[in-house]
Design a protein around this motif. Structure first.
Motif, PDB file in Angstrom:
ATOM      1  N   ALA A 161       0.592  -0.927  -0.202  1.00 16.18           N
ATOM      2  CA  ALA A 161       0.234   0.078   0.271  1.00 16.18           C
ATOM      3  C   ALA A 161       0.808   1.754  -0.031  1.00 16.18           C
ATOM      4  N   LEU A 162       2.514   1.445  -0.009  1.00 15.69           N
ATOM      5  CA  LEU A 162       3.238   2.839  -0.017  1.00 15.69           C
ATOM      6  C   LEU A 162       4.061   1.929  -0.362  1.00 15.69           C
ATOM      7  N   PHE A 163       5.349   3.159  -0.361  1.00 18.29           N
ATOM      8  CA  PHE A 163       7.053   2.699  -1.066  1.00 18.29           C
ATOM      9  C   PHE A 163       6.596   3.861  -0.843  1.00 18.29           C
ATOM     10  N   VAL A 164       8.723   4.336  -0.572  1.00 18.22           N
ATOM     11  CA  VAL A 164       9.335   5.399  -0.664  1.00 18.22           C
ATOM     12  C   VAL A 164       9.910   5.647  -2.014  1.00 18.22           C
ATOM     13  N   LEU A 165      10.164   6.677  -2.993  1.00 20.54           N
ATOM     14  CA  LEU A 165      10.329   6.886  -4.103  1.00 20.54           C
ATOM     15  C   LEU A 165      12.036   7.738  -3.279  1.00 20.54           C
ATOM     16  N   SER A 166      11.786   8.624  -2.567  1.00 20.55           N
ATOM     17  CA  SER A 166      13.383   8.959  -3.113  1.00 20.55           C
ATOM     18  C   SER A 166      13.598   9.024  -1.067  1.00 20.55           C
ATOM     19  N   ALA A 168      14.929  10.969   2.160  1.00 25.31           N
ATOM     20  CA  ALA A 168      15.159  12.001   3.251  1.00 25.31           C
ATOM     21  C   ALA A 168      16.940  12.801   2.915  1.00 25.31           C
ATOM     22  N   THR A 169      16.962  13.658   2.679  1.00 23.75           N
ATOM     23  CA  THR A 169      17.946  14.034   2.572  1.00 23.75           C
ATOM     24  C   THR A 169      18.352  15.653   3.764  1.00 23.75           C
ATOM     25  N   ASP A 170      19.606  15.951   2.936  1.00 22.41           N
ATOM     26  CA  ASP A 170      19.617  17.487   3.681  1.00 22.41           C
ATOM     27  C   ASP A 170      19.014  18.482   3.001  1.00 22.41           C
ATOM     28  N   ALA A 171      19.236  18.126   1.749  1.00 22.26           N
ATOM     29  CA  ALA A 171      17.871  19.081   0.779  1.00 22.26           C
ATOM     30  C   ALA A 171      16.626  18.568   0.402  1.00 22.26           C
ATOM     31  N   ALA A 172      16.315  18.057   1.142  1.00 24.01           N
ATOM     32  CA  ALA A 172      14.746  17.175   0.413  1.00 24.01           C
ATOM     33  C   ALA A 172      14.233  16.636   0.997  1.00 24.01           C
ATOM     34  N   PRO A 173      12.840  16.353   1.724  1.00 27.79           N
ATOM     35  CA  PRO A 173      12.558  15.314   2.276  1.00 27.79           C
ATOM     36  C   PRO A 173      11.907  14.588   1.722  1.00 27.79           C
ATOM     37  N   ALA A 174      11.869  13.171   2.792  1.00 28.72           N
ATOM     38  CA  ALA A 174      11.439  11.679   1.965  1.00 28.72           C
ATOM     39  C   ALA A 174       9.834  12.284   0.887  1.00 28.72           C
ATOM     40  N   HIS A 175       9.955  10.530  -0.174  1.00 22.44           N
ATOM     41  CA  HIS A 175       8.845  11.245  -0.495  1.00 22.44           C
ATOM     42  C   HIS A 175       8.344  10.106  -1.099  1.00 22.44           C
ATOM     43  N   ILE A 176       6.941  10.134  -0.813  1.00 21.88           N
ATOM     44  CA  ILE A 176       6.112   8.087  -1.091  1.00 21.88           C
ATOM     45  C   ILE A 176       5.435   7.990  -2.090  1.00 21.88           C
ATOM     46  N   ALA A 177       4.796   7.455  -1.933  1.00 27.91           N
ATOM     47  CA  ALA A 177       3.574   6.776  -3.099  1.00 27.91           C
ATOM     48  C   ALA A 177       2.326   6.145  -2.130  1.00 27.91           C
ATOM     49  N   TYR A 178       1.756   5.979  -2.149  1.00 29.20           N
ATOM     50  CA  TYR A 178       0.843   5.120  -1.319  1.00 29.20           C
ATOM     51  C   TYR A 178      -0.672   5.102  -1.429  1.00 29.20           C
ATOM     52  N   TYR A 179      -1.655   4.404  -1.201  1.00 27.32           N
ATOM     53  CA  TYR A 179      -2.690   4.131  -1.607  1.00 27.32           C
ATOM     54  C   TYR A 179      -3.911   4.738  -0.378  1.00 27.32           C
ATOM     55  N   VAL A 214       9.243  -0.899  -6.540  1.00 26.97           N
ATOM     56  CA  VAL A 214      11.670  -0.317  -6.085  1.00 26.97           C
ATOM     57  C   VAL A 214      11.629   0.557  -6.322  1.00 26.97           C
ATOM     58  N   SER A 215      12.116   1.475  -6.111  1.00 24.81           N
ATOM     59  CA  SER A 215      12.535   3.338  -6.379  1.00 24.81           C
ATOM     60  C   SER A 215      13.962   2.857  -5.857  1.00 24.81           C
ATOM     61  N   ASP A 216      15.089   3.749  -5.984  1.00 27.80           N
ATOM     62  CA  ASP A 216      16.629   4.126  -6.182  1.00 27.80           C
ATOM     63  C   ASP A 216      16.350   5.553  -6.059  1.00 27.80           C
ATOM     64  N   GLY A 217      15.362   6.451  -5.928  1.00 32.44           N
ATOM     65  CA  GLY A 217      15.313   7.453  -5.974  1.00 32.44           C
ATOM     66  C   GLY A 217      15.234   8.328  -7.478  1.00 32.44           C
ATOM     67  N   ARG A 218      15.871   7.655  -8.556  1.00 32.07           N
ATOM     68  CA  ARG A 218      14.978   8.028  -9.828  1.00 32.07           C
ATOM     69  C   ARG A 218      14.410   6.691 -10.766  1.00 32.07           C
ATOM     70  N   ASN A 219      14.650   5.695 -10.845  1.00 34.60           N
ATOM     71  CA  ASN A 219      14.389   4.372 -11.070  1.00 34.60           C
ATOM     72  C   ASN A 219      13.501   3.940 -10.039  1.00 34.60           C
ATOM     73  N   VAL A 220      11.978   4.349 -11.149  1.00 34.89           N
ATOM     74  CA  VAL A 220      11.323   3.373 -10.200  1.00 34.89           C
ATOM     75  C   VAL A 220      10.239   1.454 -11.061  1.00 34.89           C
ATOM     76  N   VAL A 221      11.316   0.996 -10.050  1.00 34.65           N
ATOM     77  CA  VAL A 221      10.121  -0.412 -10.897  1.00 34.65           C
ATOM     78  C   VAL A 221       8.774  -1.533 -10.418  1.00 34.65           C
ATOM     79  N   ARG A 232       1.638   9.635 -13.637  1.00 37.68           N
ATOM     80  CA  ARG A 232       1.868   9.983 -12.442  1.00 37.68           C
ATOM     81  C   ARG A 232       3.567  10.299 -12.482  1.00 37.68           C
ATOM     82  N   LEU A 233       4.450   9.562 -11.766  1.00 41.08           N
ATOM     83  CA  LEU A 233       5.606   9.337 -11.099  1.00 41.08           C
ATOM     84  C   LEU A 233       6.582  10.037 -12.308  1.00 41.08           C
ATOM     85  N   ALA A 234       6.048   9.483 -14.200  1.00 35.08           N
ATOM     86  CA  ALA A 234       7.340   9.377 -14.654  1.00 35.08           C
ATOM     87  C   ALA A 234       6.864  11.576 -14.992  1.00 35.08           C
TER      88      ALA A 234
END
Length: 264
Positions: A161-166, A168-179, A214-221, A232-234
């Motif tokens: 129901a949820l996974f992390v797209l990217s 968190a870093t010092d420059a940006a918060p975490a980004h997720i997708a969820y239902y 599964v996301s590595d912060g750029r590519n999302v399988v 939407r992810l694109a």
């Protein structure tokens, strides 16, 4: 990852499993191999564990442990059919040089119900992992934990129901997708407050295990059928990579279920 050499649907421990509709082990192996090769083509290292006869769900390696900063919290399964998997995976960690390995006292289905955002561990409960296991994870891994309650039995693990797209870093918060509808009203409010820019998936994308990505912060399988979520992810700047997991989905699994992410 664990090859699905002995993959089968021999029992039903989630709503997706029907022993009267058996899976094709050969086709499952081909789909798993394609997923593994995608990771390699994207530049990731894939380590494999030897599957064990009599453990048809061992392919779902995400349930084997949670690894953050080289520290390993193992698994403790709710279903007796999967319980022996925990020891096989514990041995793998020890044999591969992990010295800080803790096995949980509470039911804890690892990355099935734990998602690392780079700052906190999102932790699911409601069907599999005990809520008390969230506090145990915080103590074992030394990271803050945010508890979320699942309410739809089709989405029995957080990673459905949820996974992390990217992260968190010092420059940006975490980004997720969820239902959203997979979560209790209170958990929906927590997610909306904590991740206001999250990508919200549709019921159609959730039903094809689109959130089991599964996301590595750029590519999302993603599963092949998750077309709207991929679009939407694109639009958000990610590169969707879709793959066929239809045979593995017969046991309630997708790309993420087959993948334990090791953070050394």
């Amino acid at each position: 990852m664990c090859p699905p050499r002995y993959f089968a649907v021999e029992y039903a421990i989630n709503p997706w499993m029907d022993p009267n509709e058996p899976a094709d082990a050969g086709r499952a192996m081909a789909q798993w191999t394609a997923l593994r090769d995608i990771y390699r083509e994207l530049g990731h290292t894939v380590e494999e564990i030897e599957p064990r006869r009599g453990l048809p769900d061992m392919v779902f390696a995400a349930n084997s442990g949670t690894v953050i900063d080289g520290r390993v919290l193992g698994a403790r399964f709710r279903a007796p059919q999967r319980a022996p998997e925990a020891e096989h995976y514990r041995r793998w960690f020890v044999e591969h040089g992990y010295r800080d390995v803790l096995m949980p006292a509470r039911i804890n289905e690892a990355e099935g119900d734990f998602a690392w955002t780079g700052r906190m561990l999102l932790a699911g409960t409601g069907f599999r992992t005990d809520p008390e296991a969230h506090a145990e994870a915080q103590e074992a891994l030394g990271v803050p934990v945010l508890s979320l309650r699942l309410v739809d039995p089709r989405y029995y693990h957080l990673d459905t129901a949820l996974f992390v797209l990217s992260e968190a870093t010092d420059a940006a918060p975490a980004h997720i997708a969820y239902y959203p509808e997979a979560f209790s009203p209170g958990s929906q409010r927590v997610l909306a407050r904590t991740f206001p820019d999250a990508v919200r998936a549709t019921a159609t994308d959730a039903a094809c295990f689109g959130l089991n990505g599964v996301s590595d912060g750029r590519n999302v399988v993603l599963p092949l059928e998750a077309t709207e979520l991929a679009a939407r992810l694109a639009a958000c700047g990610y590169e969707p990579v879709r793959t066929d997991i239809s045979e593995l989905r017969k046991a309630g699994g997708g790309p993420k279920c087959c993948t334990l992410e090791i953070r050394k």
